[in-house]
Write a protein that holds these residues in place. Structure first.
Motif, mmCIF file in Angstrom:
data_model
loop_
_atom_site.group_PDB
_atom_site.id
_atom_site.type_symbol
_atom_site.label_atom_id
_atom_site.label_comp_id
_atom_site.label_asym_id
_atom_site.label_seq_id
_atom_site.Cartn_x
_atom_site.Cartn_y
_atom_site.Cartn_z
ATOM 1 N N UNK A 232 -0.299 -10.952 3.071
ATOM 2 C CA UNK A 232 -0.909 -10.233 4.166
ATOM 3 C C UNK A 232 -1.979 -9.424 4.329
ATOM 4 N N UNK A 233 -1.752 -8.516 3.028
ATOM 5 C CA UNK A 233 -3.017 -7.498 2.449
ATOM 6 C C UNK A 233 -3.819 -8.606 2.070
ATOM 7 N N UNK A 234 -3.872 -9.270 1.542
ATOM 8 C CA UNK A 234 -4.758 -9.705 0.085
ATOM 9 C C UNK A 234 -5.827 -10.486 1.216
ATOM 10 N N UNK A 235 -5.366 -11.235 2.175
ATOM 11 C CA UNK A 235 -6.172 -11.524 3.432
ATOM 12 C C UNK A 235 -6.364 -11.174 4.478
ATOM 13 N N UNK A 236 -6.227 -10.166 4.156
ATOM 14 C CA UNK A 236 -7.235 -8.485 5.127
ATOM 15 C C UNK A 236 -8.528 -9.154 4.559
ATOM 16 N N UNK A 241 -9.402 -0.599 5.520
ATOM 17 C CA UNK A 241 -7.796 -1.249 5.871
ATOM 18 C C UNK A 241 -7.244 -1.998 4.510
ATOM 19 N N UNK A 242 -7.619 -2.409 3.672
ATOM 20 C CA UNK A 242 -6.843 -3.355 2.767
ATOM 21 C C UNK A 242 -5.797 -1.989 1.745
ATOM 22 N N UNK A 243 -7.251 -0.518 1.769
ATOM 23 C CA UNK A 243 -7.767 0.231 0.819
ATOM 24 C C UNK A 243 -5.871 1.397 0.872
ATOM 25 N N UNK A 258 -1.088 -4.489 -7.878
ATOM 26 C CA UNK A 258 -1.895 -3.877 -7.748
ATOM 27 C C UNK A 258 -3.369 -4.287 -8.016
ATOM 28 N N UNK A 259 -2.857 -5.530 -9.316
ATOM 29 C CA UNK A 259 -4.737 -6.017 -9.972
ATOM 30 C C UNK A 259 -4.801 -6.617 -8.664
ATOM 31 N N UNK A 260 -4.342 -7.650 -8.284
ATOM 32 C CA UNK A 260 -4.644 -8.650 -6.985
ATOM 33 C C UNK A 260 -4.949 -8.123 -5.862
ATOM 34 N N UNK A 261 -4.560 -6.804 -5.658
ATOM 35 C CA UNK A 261 -4.912 -6.152 -4.519
ATOM 36 C C UNK A 261 -6.574 -5.225 -4.363
ATOM 37 N N UNK A 262 -6.522 -4.594 -5.768
ATOM 38 C CA UNK A 262 -7.643 -3.310 -6.075
ATOM 39 C C UNK A 262 -8.774 -4.832 -6.658
#
Length: 273
Positions: A232-236, A241-243, A258-262
Motif C-alpha cells: 500500500x505504501x509502495x503505491x503512494x 506520506x511515504x516518509x 526498507x530498500x524498496x520503499x526508500x
C-alpha cells in the motif's frame, strides 16, 4: 523550447553523441503532472543516460518525463537492436506488470511495449520470457520454502480479513491494466483513476489498522498478509506520506522492504505503479 534545451545540453555532452535532429538528446518540457522537483530529478537522470548511451535508461526516464511515445519506444527498440541479450530487462518489466507492479515505461503504451517484447521472443533463441519467468518463480519458491513455519492457530483472523480486503483493493485495477495488452488508452486512464481512489481509501484504512492494533507481523497474520502495508505504501506517490509511514513502520520492515520503499521515495516517482 527543444532547440533551447539542445543548445544547453551541447555544452554538457560529448559532440559524438549530440544530435538534436534525431531526438537522441531530446529533453521534454515539464509536464503539468510533474512537480518541479520530480522534473529536475528525471531530467538529470536522462542527461546521465544520454552520456552513458544507455537507451534502456533513456527510454525509462523519457517515460517518467511523459515524453511523446514514439521517442520513448524508439530508444527501447534501439536498446535491444544493439544486443538482443538485453531482453532480460524487457522481461523483468513484463513480469512485474503481471504481479501488479506497473512501471511507466510499460503503461505509457502497452501495445508498443508488447511489440518490443515480441521482438525479444522472436530474435533471442537462447532465452525467452518463459525461461525468465520460470527462473523467477523458482527463486521465489525457494525463498518461501526456507522461511520458518508459523503457528496458524495464533493468527488474528479478523485482522487477516481486513488485510485481505486491502490487498484486493490494491491490485483491483493494476493487474487488469498490466495483463490487458490492447486496452484502449481512454479505458486505461479511467481504470487508473479508479485505482488511485482505492489507493487513497487503502491509506486511510492502513493508518486506522495500525493505530488500533499495530503492525501486522507474520506471527499475527502469516507471511502472505504481513507485507500488505508495504505494498500500500509502495503505491503512494506523495513523498511526505511515504516518509511518514516508512518511519512509523521502520522497526517492523525487513532490509529488502526498507530498500524498496526508500529507493522509490528518494526518486519521488510521480507515475502510477
Amino acid at each position: 523550447m527543444k532547440s533551447t534545451i539542445c543548445v544547453a545540453l551541447f555544452a554538457l555532452l560529448p559532440l559524438s553523441i549530440f544530435n538534436c535532429n534525431n531526438n537522441k538528446l531530446y529533453v521534454p518540457a515539464q509536464h503539468e503532472a510533474l512537480s518541479n522537483q520530480n522534473y529536475e530529478i528525471f531530467k538529470t537522470n536522462l542527461v546521465k543516460a544520454y552520456e552513458s548511451r544507455d537507451h534502456f535508461e533513456i527510454s525509462f526516464q523519457l517515460a517518467n518525463l511523459k515524453a511523446p511515445k514514439e521517442i520513448i519506444y524508439d530508444h527501447l527498440r534501439q536498446y535491444i537492436s544493439e544486443d538482443i541479450k538485453r531482453c532480460e530487462n524487457i522481461y523483468e518489466i513484463s513480469y512485474l506488470a503481471e504481479q501488479g507492479f506497473i512501471r511507466h515505461l510499460y503503461a505509457m503504451d502497452t501495445i508498443a511495449y508488447q511489440e518490443i517484447f515480441a521482438l525479444c521472443e522472436l530474435k533471442d533463441s537462447t532465452s525467452s520470457y518463459a525461461i525468465y519467468k520460470a527462473r523467477e518463480e523458482e527463486r521465489t519458491r525457494k525463498f518461501l520454502a526456507n522461511r520458518p513455519v508459523l503457528d496458524s492457530l495464533k493468527f488474528d483472523l479478523a485482522l487477516i480479513e481486513k488485510l485481505k480486503a486491502l490487498d484486493e483493493n490494491d491490485q483491483k485495477y493494476r493487474r487488469q491494466i498490466g495483463r490487458s495488452y490492447y486496452m484502449p488508452q481512454a479505458t486505461k486512464d479511467s481504470l487508473w483513476k479508479l485505482q488511485e481512489e482505492l489507493d487513497a481509501i487503502n491509506l486511510l484504512a492502513m493508518d486506522s489498522i495500525f493505530t488500533a492494533v499495530g503492525y501486522p507481523v507474520p506471527s499475527k497474520v502469516g507471511y502472505e498478509y504481513s507485507s500488505t502495508f508495504v505494498y500500500i505504501l509502495h503505491h503512494q506517490t506523495d513523498g511526505a506520506i511515504r516518509e511518514k509511514f516508512t518511519n512509523k513502520f521502520r522497526s517492523h520492515l525487513s532490509l529488502e522492504e526498507m530498500e524498496l520503499l526508500e529507493e522509490r521515495t528518494a526518486s519521488l516517482k510521480a507515475t502510477p505503479q
